[in-house]
Design an enzyme around this catalytic site. Structure first.
Site, PDB file in Angstrom:
ATOM      1  N   TYR A 187       0.831  -1.214   0.000  1.00 37.74           N
ATOM      2  CA  TYR A 187       0.000   0.000   0.000  1.00 37.74           C
ATOM      3  C   TYR A 187       0.868   1.269   0.000  1.00 37.74           C
ATOM      4  O   TYR A 187       0.366   2.364  -0.235  1.00 37.74           O
ATOM      5  CB  TYR A 187      -0.936   0.064   1.219  1.00 37.74           C
ATOM      6  N   ARG A 189     -18.331   8.129   8.483  1.00 37.90           N
ATOM      7  CA  ARG A 189     -18.423   6.705   8.120  1.00 37.90           C
ATOM      8  C   ARG A 189     -17.530   5.850   9.000  1.00 37.90           C
ATOM      9  O   ARG A 189     -17.882   4.707   9.323  1.00 37.90           O
ATOM     10  CB  ARG A 189     -18.057   6.511   6.651  1.00 37.90           C
ATOM     11  N   ASN A 234     -19.061   2.746  10.957  1.00 38.32           N
ATOM     12  CA  ASN A 234     -18.633   1.375  10.680  1.00 38.32           C
ATOM     13  C   ASN A 234     -18.256   0.594  11.937  1.00 38.32           C
ATOM     14  O   ASN A 234     -18.318  -0.637  11.937  1.00 38.32           O
ATOM     15  CB  ASN A 234     -17.463   1.378   9.681  1.00 38.32           C
ATOM     16  N   LEU A 280     -17.263  -4.477   2.436  1.00 34.51           N
ATOM     17  CA  LEU A 280     -18.491  -3.812   1.990  1.00 34.51           C
ATOM     18  C   LEU A 280     -18.780  -4.082   0.518  1.00 34.51           C
ATOM     19  O   LEU A 280     -19.750  -3.552  -0.023  1.00 34.51           O
ATOM     20  CB  LEU A 280     -18.382  -2.296   2.231  1.00 34.51           C
ATOM     21  N   LYS A 324     -12.522   0.208   4.873  1.00 41.11           N
ATOM     22  CA  LYS A 324     -11.773   1.468   4.762  1.00 41.11           C
ATOM     23  C   LYS A 324     -12.759   2.596   4.515  1.00 41.11           C
ATOM     24  O   LYS A 324     -13.708   2.453   3.734  1.00 41.11           O
ATOM     25  CB  LYS A 324     -10.787   1.357   3.602  1.00 41.11           C
TER      26      LYS A 324
END
Ligand code: A2P
Length: 277
Positions: free
Chosen positions: A53, A239, A243, A192, A233
């Protein structure tokens, strides 16, 4: 809003893995620093990154900025095929821990098996040696199929966690059954199902209405209620809070099944016999 930290699943070596954490792909260093600091403030204790990443320094900066004690955090990273091997795993650990600014990693994973290279068993053994030395707390694999895991088991190592692509459109029953037989915890990446329009589909939408929750919360509850660790993420503070705020309601077995019925099979799964880095 600060949520209570997520409940944890005990791993075989004694570490406690939170059921809900933060995924950090595809955040860059600056975004990762902000997002990780915000997430820790919001109650997240599991942070997932990877060499690939290219944001481990940013994740480390976010952790540092949050001021959290190291032992309150469960930190996960993964390494690429370049490091498959006993010495390679050690060098991957050194690189990642330096970038993250920590002296141990809770869960280190082989990111992709890359079977053409033929060295994933050695890579896993390399992580097991780091566990023996106290530098890593748990052995992990990612994107391993049962056939890959079987070779690792045959070599005498049982990974504690296998992180796979999993969401209600791809429920991965066969892989999960294999995990269950060997006490391997299933962790879901892309929980998701962002490339489908899952969050707009019934019964996700109708259950969201029924429980007064957001669709993403229904999907994440579906994961954790089955003992699957989820690492969504999001770059948005609202959010992020949403989550992790999923531990105050419960779906019925019938509702869980109705969500699992959205499964479309394995066709959209990235094939780890072909793809890998
Ligand atoms: P964003 O970062 O703009 O919030 P996954 O982790 O399953 O791969 O999903 C990530 C995707 O889902 C990202 O595009 C993210 O967008 C989006 N996302 C994350 N949390 C939510 C949420 N609570 N509601 C809607 N979309 C979300």
């Amino acid at each position: 809003m600060i949520s209570k930290p997520a409940p944890t699943v005990p791993l075989r070596n004694g570490a406690d893995l939170p059921l809900l954490g933060l995924g950090t792909w595809p955040l860059n260093d600056a975004e990762a620093a902000d997002t990780v600091a915000t997430a820790i403030d919001a109650g997240y204790r599991l942070i997932d990154t990877a060499e690939n990443y290219r944001n481990e320094a940013g994740v480390g900066e976010g952790i540092h900025r949050s001021g959290i004690e190291r032992n309150e955090l469960f930190l996960t990273t993964k390494f690429n095929k370049e490091w498959h091997g006993h010495d390679g795993a050690r060098r991957a650990f050194s690189n990642s821990s330096r970038l993250l600014g920590v002296d141990y990693i809770d869960l280190l994973l082989v990111h992709w098996p890359n079977p053409d290279e033929g060295r994933y068993v050695e890579a896993v053994e390399g992580i097991a040696a780091l566990v023996d030395e106290g530098l890593v707390r748990a052995v992990g694999t990612s994107n391993f199929k049962p056939s890959h895991l079987q070779r690792v088991l045959d070599a005498g190592v049982i990974p504690e966690v296998n992180q796979i692509q999993l969401d209600p459109r791809r429920t991965r029953q066969d892989v999960r059954a294999f995990h269950a037989r060997h006490s391997i915890v299933t962790e879901a990446w892309s929980p998701l199902g962002p490339r489908s329009n899952l969050l707009e589909m019934p019964p996700i939408t109708s259950l969201a209405e029924q429980y007064g929750k957001f669709p993403a919360q229904i999907v994440l509850r579906w994961h954790v209620q089955q003992g699957v660790v989820a690492i969504p993420k999001s770059s948005h503070p609202g959010r992020l809070s949403q989550n992790i705020d999923i531990f105050d309601f419960e779906l019925t077995p019938r509702e869980l099944d109705s969500i699992s019925a959205l499964d479309t099979g394995e066709s959209e799964i990235t094939d780890s016999d072909i793809f890998g880095h």
